[in-house]
Design a protein around this motif. Structure first.
Motif, PDB file in Angstrom:
ATOM      1  N   ASP A 222     -11.724 -17.283 -14.252  1.00 24.04           N
ATOM      2  CA  ASP A 222     -12.118 -15.879 -14.384  1.00 24.04           C
ATOM      3  C   ASP A 222     -11.635 -15.093 -13.164  1.00 24.04           C
ATOM      4  O   ASP A 222     -11.765 -15.550 -12.030  1.00 24.04           O
ATOM      5  CB  ASP A 222     -13.644 -15.761 -14.480  1.00 24.04           C
ATOM      6  CG  ASP A 222     -14.182 -16.412 -15.756  1.00 24.04           C
ATOM      7  OD1 ASP A 222     -13.746 -16.010 -16.834  1.00 24.04           O
ATOM      8  OD2 ASP A 222     -15.022 -17.323 -15.648  1.00 24.04           O
TER       9      ASP A 222
ATOM     10  N   TYR B 207     -10.856 -10.648 -11.849  1.00 21.71           N
ATOM     11  CA  TYR B 207     -10.845  -9.222 -12.158  1.00 21.71           C
ATOM     12  C   TYR B 207      -9.442  -8.671 -11.946  1.00 21.71           C
ATOM     13  O   TYR B 207      -8.875  -8.805 -10.863  1.00 21.71           O
ATOM     14  CB  TYR B 207     -11.849  -8.471 -11.281  1.00 21.71           C
ATOM     15  CG  TYR B 207     -13.282  -8.844 -11.560  1.00 21.71           C
ATOM     16  CD1 TYR B 207     -13.994  -8.231 -12.587  1.00 21.71           C
ATOM     17  CD2 TYR B 207     -13.925  -9.824 -10.806  1.00 21.71           C
ATOM     18  CE1 TYR B 207     -15.310  -8.587 -12.857  1.00 21.71           C
ATOM     19  CE2 TYR B 207     -15.241 -10.181 -11.063  1.00 21.71           C
ATOM     20  CZ  TYR B 207     -15.922  -9.558 -12.100  1.00 21.71           C
ATOM     21  OH  TYR B 207     -17.218  -9.907 -12.369  1.00 21.71           O
TER      22      TYR B 207
ATOM     23  N   SER C 153     -12.516  -8.224 -16.739  1.00 16.45           N
ATOM     24  CA  SER C 153     -12.433  -9.627 -16.342  1.00 16.45           C
ATOM     25  C   SER C 153     -11.707 -10.427 -17.413  1.00 16.45           C
ATOM     26  O   SER C 153     -12.010 -10.302 -18.606  1.00 16.45           O
ATOM     27  CB  SER C 153     -13.838 -10.198 -16.114  1.00 16.45           C
ATOM     28  OG  SER C 153     -13.771 -11.562 -15.751  1.00 16.45           O
TER      29      SER C 153
ATOM     30  N   SER D 195     -12.595 -12.835 -20.678  1.00 18.70           N
ATOM     31  CA  SER D 195     -13.695 -13.527 -20.017  1.00 18.70           C
ATOM     32  C   SER D 195     -15.041 -12.982 -20.481  1.00 18.70           C
ATOM     33  O   SER D 195     -15.165 -11.830 -20.893  1.00 18.70           O
ATOM     34  CB  SER D 195     -13.562 -13.373 -18.497  1.00 18.70           C
ATOM     35  OG  SER D 195     -14.693 -13.905 -17.855  1.00 18.70           O
TER      36      SER D 195
ATOM     37  N   LYS E 134     -18.921  -7.147 -16.179  1.00 15.59           N
ATOM     38  CA  LYS E 134     -18.150  -6.241 -15.339  1.00 15.59           C
ATOM     39  C   LYS E 134     -18.891  -5.942 -14.053  1.00 15.59           C
ATOM     40  O   LYS E 134     -20.088  -5.719 -14.046  1.00 15.59           O
ATOM     41  CB  LYS E 134     -17.881  -4.935 -16.096  1.00 15.59           C
ATOM     42  CG  LYS E 134     -17.051  -3.927 -15.312  1.00 15.59           C
ATOM     43  CD  LYS E 134     -16.804  -2.686 -16.140  1.00 15.59           C
ATOM     44  CE  LYS E 134     -15.988  -1.663 -15.362  1.00 15.59           C
ATOM     45  NZ  LYS E 134     -15.732  -0.447 -16.141  1.00 15.59           N
TER      46      LYS E 134
END
Length: 721
Positions: A276, A278, A312, A432, A436
């Motif tokens: 995972d 961002y 993500s 993912s 957030k």
């Protein structure tokens, strides 16, 4: 399990033509024999069958069809069955079937399915044989020949059919032997070539790993000592020399990493991780790396991320950063004026997967169309003058192309000479389930519809910033110059805040802010400036906040919330965070530890000692693994900084010995110049807790020390007899 030999179409056709020719070889003589015996009908049937085989031969050689041995055998059986029915059993033609029982085993294509095919063919042959026996009459109603001729024909046909079928079988066996010997030779040759290639790859990997270790070891001393030297009082000339040493060392380290990555890609050993991350954080961390370089060259560094992209995703953020760093670095390298713009957009999205596109556009020198094909070739650049002027190994784009391919995408380039270049690539990521991230200040209702004036001469930056503010419920207005901004403020004086760029033609941000403050002294002004700009300290009465370009979305949001609420308490708290020296002796007071360094290289010992002393620590040193094990038996240590390659006993063996003991177990951190993934895995398998590659980064070492101290002192093992 060994795989069966798979033939291509040309090989199958080649073998088929051989069998058809053999079949014609004993069919055509039968035509003349039957014709001379007065069996004209049989001769005509044989002639028809021969024409059928000739047609098959023609179309097979032209590549229009693939005629296999199975079809050959089936057609022979059907033909003999029909011929026996036409001529009658007394002619003895049914004896043709007997040799087929013996020749069929030699007509198999696939050796693995021999038993299954044998059962099918013999069953089919038996069925045709029985059909001929029970259906055919003793004497054919279509042919009338004397009894003496029938007797003669009976023996003649038996001899001819047995001879021809055994000839057919012999030729088949001979061909199979030759074919299998060729296949076996080719297979052995291919296996030998594969083994040699694997040995070559292994030798190359071993050489590169050794080269990496041997270069990283002295580089650790060079870069580490240069960093220590930079923290001491230096005059301007000395500081310049130290910066050159550090820059050159980092460049050499980057070259080593590129060569290692290229080697791993070529050998197929590079794997893409799935974690995972961002997207915005990944891109912003890359932009942070280049903000200083862009400021030095006076180039605008801009980015925009499509709001529709999931915050993500699941993928390899490290490899994505590597590609972005390479492309943005190239864009800045070949751009002297203008901007570098990174646009992230959504290509497609489903319930579980998203396809994200990254466009890196510059206003640089451009690439001639006939040179673009050379971009993605190893150790190749557009031309030799570019190599001399701009440097580089020619590996970066090759590695980027391979990484993008491994991430499920492709990379393309469009360029106009003198106008700039756009590199575009896409990657496929799983969506993912991680929630957030929220900003620190999320209550923005009181700021909705407040008017913000943005002043910047760069149209692209305005097109990025204006929608961003409007997305937060603010009313954003754009001005492309200081004069235009003053005119708008004179016309409408109800603006809540002004955001202005520093470098603009005619009137810069400082001059604009001074003019605004004369008319509107209470309006907050945010300055967008380059890294290291000191205008905030020089002009505190003009600017409420100075933000570094490119501005992070979360940072801009937080600053707007503070300024628009007219509350400085939060930002003042942030500013009051004390700036401490990275190498401060207070660090050891806050994180007390007893440290053992296991290192055989004198320079690396001095470097580690200097760094740890400056952090306030006193450490013990072991010159090899044997000494380290002995010292741990005499004294308890919280952490061991363990080199891997040492004389007498290496770090891996020393770690295994320590972990097998019953004494207090320290945290063991690998500090090694062996930087291959398998080296890292070997360290963890041996029992080490963390891994730091050389050249040593002080931040990584400090993090390891901090985590050890916060996690408590070394763990005592309970001993039970």
């Amino acid at each position: 399990m060994e795989k069966p030999v798979v033939l291509d179409i040309k090989e199958v056709s080649k073998r088929t033509v051989r069998f058809i020719r053999v079949t014609l070889g004993f069919t055509i003589p039968l035509i003349f024999v039957n014709y001379l015996q007065g069996l004209k009908l049989s001769a005509e049937v044989l002639a028809g069958y021969s024409l059928f085989l000739l047609a098959i031969l023609y179309f097979t050689k032209r590549g229009y069809l693939v005629y296999t041995k199975m079809i050959t055998i089936i057609s022979i059986n059907v033909f003999f069955c029909l011929l026996t029915i036409l001529q009658g059993k007394d002619s003895g033609l049914y004896m043709y079937f007997m040799p087929l029982f013996f020749s069929i085993p030699y007509l198999m294509d696939e050796k693995k399915s021999f038993k299954k095919e044998m059962f099918f063919y013999l069953s089919f042959c038996s069925l045709c044989f029985l059909t001929a026996i029970f259906v055919a009459q003793d004497k054919s109603p279509y042919q009338y020949i004397p009894a003496a001729t029938v007797t003669f024909k009976f023996y003649q046909n038996i001899i001819l059919s047995v001879g021809l079928c055994w000839l057919f079988a012999y030729l088949s066996i001979d061909f199979e032997k030759k074919y299998l010997s060729v296949v076996l030779a080719e297979k052995l040759k291919a296996e030998e070539a594969k083994r040699e290639a694997e040995k070559a790859n292994q030798a190359k990997s071993t050489f590169l790993a050794t080269m990496s270790h041997e270069i990283r070891t002295p580089m650790n001393g060079v870069i580490g000592m240069a960093n220590l030297l930079s923290s001491t009082p230096l005059n301007s000339e000395q500081e310049e020399y130290v910066n050159i040493i550090s820059t050159s060392g980092d460049a050499l380290l980057g070259l080593i990493n590129d060569i290692l990555d290229y080697s791993k890609i070529e050998s197929g050993n590079l794997e893409i991780e799935q974690q995972d991350f961002y997207v915005r954080e990944c891109l912003e961390s890359v932009m942070d790396l280049f903000s200083g370089k862009a400021a030095e060259k006076g180039i605008d560094l801009i980015y925009q991320i499509d709001a529709a992209i999931p915050s993500s995703v699941i993928g390899d953020s490290h490899r994505l950063r590597q590609v972005l760093i390479n492309l943005i670095n190239n864009a800045l390298k070949f751009t002297h004026t203008g901007e570098v713009f990174v646009n992230v957009s959504l290509k497609s999205i489903s319930e579980s997967e998203t396809n994200i596109v990254f466009d890196v556009t510059d206003t640089g020198i451009g690439i001639p169309e006939d040179k673009i094909s050379r971009l993605f070739k190893a150790f190749s650049q557009v031309d030799s003058s570019t190599t001399r002027k701009y440097g580089g190994t020619g590996l970066g784009l090759v590695i980027s192309e391979k990484l993008v391919s491994l991430m499920g995408g492709e990379i393309t380039v469009k360029s106009n000479v003198g106008q700039g270049t756009t590199f575009s690539f896409n990657i496929k990521c799983q969506i993912s389930s991680v929630s957030k991230k929220q900003y620190a200040y999320i209550n923005a209702k009181s700021n909705v519809n407040k008017k913000i004036l943005i002043v910047d001469d760069n149209a692209n930056y305005l097109s990025v910033l204006k929608p961003q503010l409007e997305q937060w419920g603010l009313k954003a207005f754009a001005a492309t110059s200081g004069k235009e901004a003053l005119a708008m403020l004179e016309k409408e004086r109800d603006f809540s805040l002004v955001i202005t760029d520093k470098l603009m033609p005619e009137m810069d941000g400082v001059e604009l802010a001074a003019s605004i403050k004369k008319a509107l002294p209470d309006i907050p002004i945010i300055l967008l400036s380059a890294v290291g700009d000191e205008n905030r300290t020089k002009f505190p009465h003009l600017f409420s906040t100075v933000l570094t370009k490119p501005v992070k979305e979360s940072q801009l949001y937080s600053t707007l919330q503070i300024e628009l609420k007219e509350s400085k308490a939060l930002i003042q708290r942030e500013e009051r965070k004390k700036e401490t020296n990275v190498l401060s002796a207070d660090f050891a007071l806050e994180y007390p530890l007893s440290i053992l360094l296991a290192e055989d290289n004198i320079i690396n010992q001095k470097l580690a000692t200097r760094v740890l002393n400056k952090l306030g620590y006193h450490l013990d040193i072991a010159n090899n693994g044997v000494e380290a094990v002995g010292m741990l038996q005499e004294k308890t240590y919280d952490i061991v900084l363990m080199d891997v390659l040492m004389p007498e006993m290496d770090g891996l063996e020393a770690t295994r010995v320590i972990r097998s003991g019953s004494s207090a177990q320290p945290k063991i951190v690998a500090m090694t110049a062996s930087a291959m993934p398998e080296d890292k895995e070997a360290c963890f398998k041996a029992g080490m807790d963390e891994y730091i590659s050389k050249p040593l980064k002080v931040e990584e070492l400090m993090n390891a020390l901090r985590e050890t101290a916060m996690g408590g002192r070394c763990e005592r093992l309970a001993i039970s007899d």
